[in-house]
Design a protein around this motif. Structure first.
Motif, PDB file in Angstrom:
ATOM      1  N   ASP A   1      -5.582  -8.494  -5.909  1.00  0.00           N
ATOM      2  CA  ASP A   1      -5.367  -7.874  -4.607  1.00  0.00           C
ATOM      3  C   ASP A   1      -4.384  -8.705  -3.793  1.00  0.00           C
TER       4      ASP A   1
ATOM      5  N   ALA B   1       0.817  -1.214   0.000  1.00  0.00           N
ATOM      6  CA  ALA B   1       0.000   0.000   0.000  1.00  0.00           C
ATOM      7  C   ALA B   1       0.849   1.261   0.000  1.00  0.00           C
TER       8      ALA B   1
ATOM      9  N   ARG C   1      -5.014   3.094  -7.585  1.00  0.00           N
ATOM     10  CA  ARG C   1      -3.806   2.265  -7.456  1.00  0.00           C
ATOM     11  C   ARG C   1      -3.647   1.371  -8.674  1.00  0.00           C
TER      12      ARG C   1
ATOM     13  N   ASP D   1      -5.233  -3.666  -0.006  1.00  0.00           N
ATOM     14  CA  ASP D   1      -4.800  -2.385  -0.557  1.00  0.00           C
ATOM     15  C   ASP D   1      -3.474  -2.480  -1.311  1.00  0.00           C
TER      16      ASP D   1
END
Length: 453
Positions: A409, A226, A248, A414
């Motif tokens: 993911d 992250a 992202r 994140d």
């Protein structure tokens, strides 16, 4: 770790707990489904630790019972692909394999090898037998010596996209755990994107690019946590380039594409034009948005171009990605929906994609798909969420896409785990690019990702 052996314990079919009503015995697939081949191209494997609260025999039985209950609502998954327009919902059941692995899960995940992961699926991804199957979905439950479990699932791309597979796995897990969350699938895709029997069977939205050479491929995992993604997003943020608050995913797409172009330039000594083709989920882009648990192939492929004289700075790369996404606006969706004229419009948009992919061997192509933000780590069968979820067919090119990237993911939700497949001589350059390694870790242990990302 000693030589891995995977012993098949049983093979059977898990039928729905109650029969599918006659009115639902024939399932019509959508026009978008018609554009996909009946191939098991991106299988997933979920890894679960042993929580120590229940013995393995009870968990094995729970998986079967809960699957039977889940298939009542996901009834097409207990049937077989009949043709380019229908699934025969005959309640024959989902093909279900149980296997025993002579290893500790922690040892397996310490340094997972792609070829060993292939063995956790009902059939090897490159086996000729796999291509003869007509099941909509197949599952293999693998039991490690420690009591850990890996569940490998194949789903036919003719009927399901990656998000559909994740939805099914989350529903199965919710049923097994007795969760209060109810995941009811929506099978309305064919009423929005109406199937058309006039569409030629060979028509596909997955168009392989021209290839001047055949060579072996290599797959590597690049994991962005992250904090690295926040820096990357900040670097991509540039008002002058008309890029504000990039996600992202788009920021990472821009960097990966940038590094692929740098790889080509390093290999050949000069820049070539580059085209990035990528998948866009249409569920939330529809007006009104489709239900989050909509099943089927509900996506389109779009593209972005970078010419030899184009700016290669990250904000410019991200802007091109965004422009590609923005092409799939409401006007586009209305073009491909409905009965009147939709086939003509679909063929028009496919022709555009075909022209992008054909005729120029001097152009470099990169294909990208993402199942981020889809809840892939939400599957809790009652003994905790997966410690790792991965692609089960890494290194196997079933679609003729030699340069392929898949985003997933990380466990924290994140981060991003990018599975990058390139030709071996390109990967030897790509995996050493400092600009990439400043943000991503190369092939870390999934156990480390679980703790940090």
């Amino acid at each position: 770790m000693r030589e891995l052996e995977i012993e098949i314990i049983s093979r059977e079919y898990i039928k729905p707990e109650s029969p599918t009503p006659n009115d639902f015995k024939t399932f019509k697939i959508s026009l978008l489904d018609q554009l996909l081949p009946h191939l098991y191209v991106v299988p997933l494997v979920y890894f679960f630790k042993n929580d120590g609260k229940s013995d393995i025999s009870k968990r094995r039985e729970l998986l079967k019972q809960s699957l039977s209950k889940t298939l009542v609502h996901f009834y097409p998954l207990a049937g077989k692909v009949k043709d380019n327009l229908h699934v025969d919902c005959n309640d024959d059941g989902m093909y279900y394999v149980e296997a025993r692995v002579n290893a500790q899960l922690s040892d397996f995940l310490g340094h997972p090898q792609q070829e060993l992961i292939h063995g956790l699926l009902p059939f090897h991804p490159s086996s000729t037998e796999l291509f003869t199957k007509t099941y909509v979905a197949m599952v293999q439950v693998n039991i490690f010596e420690c009591g850990g479990i890996a569940i490998g699932i194949y789903s036919s791309h003719k009927v399901m996209d990656g998000q559909s597979t994740v939805t099914f796995m989350n529903a199965w897990a919710a049923t097994a755990s007795g969760s209060s969350e109810e995941i009811h699938p929506s099978f309305i895709s064919s009423s929005i994107f109406h199937p058309n029997p006039k569409l030629p069977n060979a028509t596909s939205i997955l168009i392989p690019p021209p290839q001047s050479e055949q060579s072996k491929s290599a797959t590597r995992r690049f994991v962005f946590d992250a904090s690295a993604l926040n820096v990357l997003k900040n670097n991509a943020n540039c008002a002058e380039s008309n890029v504000t608050n990039p996600s992202r995913v788009t920021a990472a797409m821009g960097l990966i594409w940038q590094c692929a172009i740098a790889t080509s330039q390093a290999r050949f000594g000069f820049r070539k034009p580059s085209i990035l083709t990528f998948v866009v989920n249409l569920r939330s882009r529809n007006s009104p948005p489709l239900p989050p648990y909509s099943m089927g192939n509900i996506f389109w492929v779009t593209y972005a171009k970078c010419l030899v004289n184009s700016d290669l700075k990250l904000p410019s790369m991200v802007r091109r990605v965004r422009n590609g996404i923005d092409k799939l606006d409401n006007s586009f969706l209305e073009d491909i929906k409905g009965k009147d004229g939709s086939l003509v419009n679909v063929m028009k948009h496919l022709k555009e994609l075909e022209e992008v992919h054909t005729g120029n061997l001097d152009t470099e192509y990169l294909s990208l798909s993402s199942i981020c933000n889809g809840g892939i780590y939400n599957a809790d069968f009652g003994w905790g969420k997966p410690i790792w979820t991965c692609i089960g067919s890494a290194g196997i090119d079933a679609l003729g896409l030699p340069n392929l990237v898949v985003f997933m993911d990380t466990r924290s939700g994140d981060g991003i785990e990018a599975w990058v497949t390139l030709k071996e001589n390109d990967m030897a350059i790509f995996e050493k690019i400092p600009e990439l390694l400043n943000f991503a870790t190369l092939d870390p242990s999934p156990l480390e990702i679980s703790l940090s990302a």
